[in-house]
Scaffold this motif. Structure first.
Motif, PDB file in Angstrom:
ATOM      1  N   VAL A   1       0.878  -1.171   0.000  1.00 24.71           N
ATOM      2  CA  VAL A   1       0.000   0.000   0.000  1.00 24.71           C
ATOM      3  C   VAL A   1       0.913   1.217   0.000  1.00 24.71           C
ATOM      4  N   SER A   2       0.859   2.014  -1.047  1.00 26.54           N
ATOM      5  CA  SER A   2       1.747   3.160  -1.201  1.00 26.54           C
ATOM      6  C   SER A   2       1.705   4.066   0.028  1.00 26.54           C
ATOM      7  N   GLY A   3       2.881   4.372   0.564  1.00 27.15           N
ATOM      8  CA  GLY A   3       2.980   5.242   1.727  1.00 27.15           C
ATOM      9  C   GLY A   3       2.579   4.586   3.030  1.00 27.15           C
ATOM     10  N   ASP A   4       2.305   3.275   3.006  1.00 18.61           N
ATOM     11  CA  ASP A   4       1.816   2.609   4.206  1.00 18.61           C
ATOM     12  C   ASP A   4       2.574   1.321   4.526  1.00 18.61           C
ATOM     13  N   SER A   5       2.663   0.372   3.570  1.00 16.44           N
ATOM     14  CA  SER A   5       3.242  -0.928   3.897  1.00 16.44           C
ATOM     15  C   SER A   5       3.892  -1.583   2.681  1.00 16.44           C
ATOM     16  N   TYR A   6       4.868  -2.436   2.953  1.00 14.37           N
ATOM     17  CA  TYR A   6       5.502  -3.247   1.920  1.00 14.37           C
ATOM     18  C   TYR A   6       4.726  -4.542   1.727  1.00 14.37           C
ATOM     19  N   SER A   7       4.924  -5.180   0.591  1.00 15.79           N
ATOM     20  CA  SER A   7       4.351  -6.495   0.345  1.00 15.79           C
ATOM     21  C   SER A   7       5.151  -7.536   1.123  1.00 15.79           C
ATOM     22  N   VAL A   8       4.470  -8.417   1.849  1.00 12.54           N
ATOM     23  CA  VAL A   8       5.129  -9.502   2.576  1.00 12.54           C
ATOM     24  C   VAL A   8       4.306 -10.780   2.423  1.00 12.54           C
ATOM     25  N   ALA A   9       4.975 -11.915   2.572  1.00 12.21           N
ATOM     26  CA  ALA A   9       4.286 -13.205   2.535  1.00 12.21           C
ATOM     27  C   ALA A   9       5.063 -14.192   3.395  1.00 12.21           C
ATOM     28  N   MET A  10       4.351 -15.200   3.895  1.00 10.95           N
ATOM     29  CA  MET A  10       4.944 -16.219   4.755  1.00 10.95           C
ATOM     30  C   MET A  10       4.425 -17.579   4.323  1.00 10.95           C
ATOM     31  N   ALA A  11       5.301 -18.589   4.401  1.00 16.60           N
ATOM     32  CA  ALA A  11       4.924 -19.967   4.084  1.00 16.60           C
ATOM     33  C   ALA A  11       5.636 -20.893   5.059  1.00 16.60           C
ATOM     34  N   TYR A  12       5.211 -22.147   5.076  1.00 19.06           N
ATOM     35  CA  TYR A  12       5.877 -23.122   5.938  1.00 19.06           C
ATOM     36  C   TYR A  12       5.968 -24.459   5.233  1.00 19.06           C
ATOM     37  N   GLY A  13       6.899 -25.272   5.682  1.00 13.11           N
ATOM     38  CA  GLY A  13       7.025 -26.642   5.221  1.00 13.11           C
ATOM     39  C   GLY A  13       7.381 -27.518   6.401  1.00 13.11           C
ATOM     40  N   ILE A  14       6.840 -28.717   6.433  1.00 14.89           N
ATOM     41  CA  ILE A  14       7.167 -29.680   7.481  1.00 14.89           C
ATOM     42  C   ILE A  14       7.922 -30.810   6.799  1.00 14.89           C
ATOM     43  N   GLN A  15       9.205 -30.893   7.086  1.00 12.84           N
ATOM     44  CA  GLN A  15      10.030 -31.858   6.387  1.00 12.84           C
ATOM     45  C   GLN A  15       9.876 -33.243   6.988  1.00 12.84           C
ATOM     46  N   SER A  16       9.306 -34.153   6.217  1.00 17.63           N
ATOM     47  CA  SER A  16       9.187 -35.535   6.671  1.00 17.63           C
ATOM     48  C   SER A  16      10.377 -36.315   6.126  1.00 17.63           C
ATOM     49  N   GLY A  17      10.646 -37.444   6.731  1.00 20.50           N
ATOM     50  CA  GLY A  17      11.816 -38.213   6.326  1.00 20.50           C
ATOM     51  C   GLY A  17      13.078 -37.595   6.895  1.00 20.50           C
ATOM     52  N   GLY A  18      14.213 -38.057   6.422  1.00 20.52           N
ATOM     53  CA  GLY A  18      15.497 -37.558   6.930  1.00 20.52           C
ATOM     54  C   GLY A  18      15.731 -36.107   6.578  1.00 20.52           C
ATOM     55  N   PRO A  19      16.613 -35.443   7.304  1.00 14.07           N
ATOM     56  CA  PRO A  19      16.879 -34.030   7.017  1.00 14.07           C
ATOM     57  C   PRO A  19      17.553 -33.857   5.656  1.00 14.07           C
ATOM     58  N   THR A  20      16.934 -33.067   4.814  1.00 15.02           N
ATOM     59  CA  THR A  20      17.417 -32.814   3.462  1.00 15.02           C
ATOM     60  C   THR A  20      17.391 -31.311   3.216  1.00 15.02           C
ATOM     61  N   ALA A  21      18.364 -30.809   2.480  1.00 10.67           N
ATOM     62  CA  ALA A  21      18.425 -29.378   2.169  1.00 10.67           C
ATOM     63  C   ALA A  21      17.173 -28.933   1.419  1.00 10.67           C
ATOM     64  N   ARG A  22      16.687 -27.747   1.762  1.00  5.50           N
ATOM     65  CA  ARG A  22      15.540 -27.132   1.096  1.00  5.50           C
ATOM     66  C   ARG A  22      15.906 -25.709   0.699  1.00  5.50           C
ATOM     67  N   ASN A  23      15.461 -25.282  -0.501  1.00  7.06           N
ATOM     68  CA  ASN A  23      15.739 -23.933  -0.979  1.00  7.06           C
ATOM     69  C   ASN A  23      14.697 -23.506  -2.015  1.00  7.06           C
ATOM     70  N   PRO A  24      13.406 -23.464  -1.637  1.00  9.71           N
ATOM     71  CA  PRO A  24      12.402 -23.053  -2.624  1.00  9.71           C
ATOM     72  C   PRO A  24      12.484 -21.556  -2.901  1.00  9.71           C
ATOM     73  N   ALA A  25      12.106 -21.186  -4.102  1.00  7.56           N
ATOM     74  CA  ALA A  25      12.121 -19.774  -4.499  1.00  7.56           C
ATOM     75  C   ALA A  25      10.711 -19.196  -4.492  1.00  7.56           C
ATOM     76  N   TRP A  26      10.592 -17.985  -3.979  1.00 12.86           N
ATOM     77  CA  TRP A  26       9.358 -17.223  -4.099  1.00 12.86           C
ATOM     78  C   TRP A  26       9.295 -16.672  -5.516  1.00 12.86           C
ATOM     79  N   GLY A  27       8.100 -16.472  -6.046  1.00 15.73           N
ATOM     80  CA  GLY A  27       7.942 -15.866  -7.357  1.00 15.73           C
ATOM     81  C   GLY A  27       6.763 -14.909  -7.382  1.00 15.73           C
ATOM     82  N   TRP A  28       6.829 -13.890  -8.246  1.00 19.98           N
ATOM     83  CA  TRP A  28       5.763 -12.912  -8.416  1.00 19.98           C
ATOM     84  C   TRP A  28       5.895 -12.301  -9.800  1.00 19.98           C
ATOM     85  N   ALA A  29       4.905 -11.559 -10.236  1.00 21.88           N
ATOM     86  CA  ALA A  29       4.845 -11.077 -11.614  1.00 21.88           C
ATOM     87  C   ALA A  29       5.691  -9.835 -11.870  1.00 21.88           C
TER      88      ALA A  29
END
Length: 141
Positions: free
Chosen positions: A84-112
């Motif tokens: 919102v101009s003059g008020d707030s930045y765009s933000v987003a939050m997500a989560y993942g629950i890793q099942s199985g053994g610990p494995t590296a994760r590095n997902p990318a956010w995307g937008w237009a």
């Protein structure tokens, strides 16, 4: 205290199933770009299976669309807040629950829209009780 040109935004989510003490796994990463349409925080590897990974992003303008992230594990976007101009930045939050053994994760956010942006990721420990997926979340924006 006086501040000017502060454009704060926040996404909040609460999760059950965390460890009773020392909940933070000590694993985090982050990245920023002066302009991009996608950005990954950088690789994070939980110390054990079933840990919670929190992903966040912020951008200095409108998304041009709802931001996306491909979370390999159970999870997804919890909430988004648009610019919102003059008020707030765009933000987003997500989560993942890793099942199985610990494995590296590095997902990318995307937008237009091409934007200055940041991305972060952090890992939190699951409770020590046996078996199953104890995580439950409640998000508010």
């Amino acid at each position: 205290y006086t501040a000017t040109n502060i454009y704060a935004s926040i996404c909040v989510a609460a999760f059950s199933g965390t460890a009773a003490s020392s909940v933070y796994d000590g694993v985090e990463n982050g990245a920023s770009s002066a302009g991009a349409t996608s950005l990954a925080a950088g690789s994070v590897t939980p110390s054990a299976a079933d840990h919670l990974i929190i992903y966040g992003t912020a951008a200095g303008g409108t998304w041009g669309m709802t931001p996306t992230i491909t979370v390999v594990d159970t999870g997804g976007i919890t909430n988004t807040v648009d610019y919102v101009s003059g008020d707030s930045y765009s933000v987003a939050m997500a989560y993942g629950i890793q099942s199985g053994g610990p494995t590296a994760r590095n997902p990318a956010w995307g937008w237009a829209s091409f934007r200055s942006c940041q991305a972060v990721a952090g890992v939190f420990k699951v409770a020590a009780a046996g078996g199953g997926n104890p995580w439950y979340h409640n998000a508010q924006q």
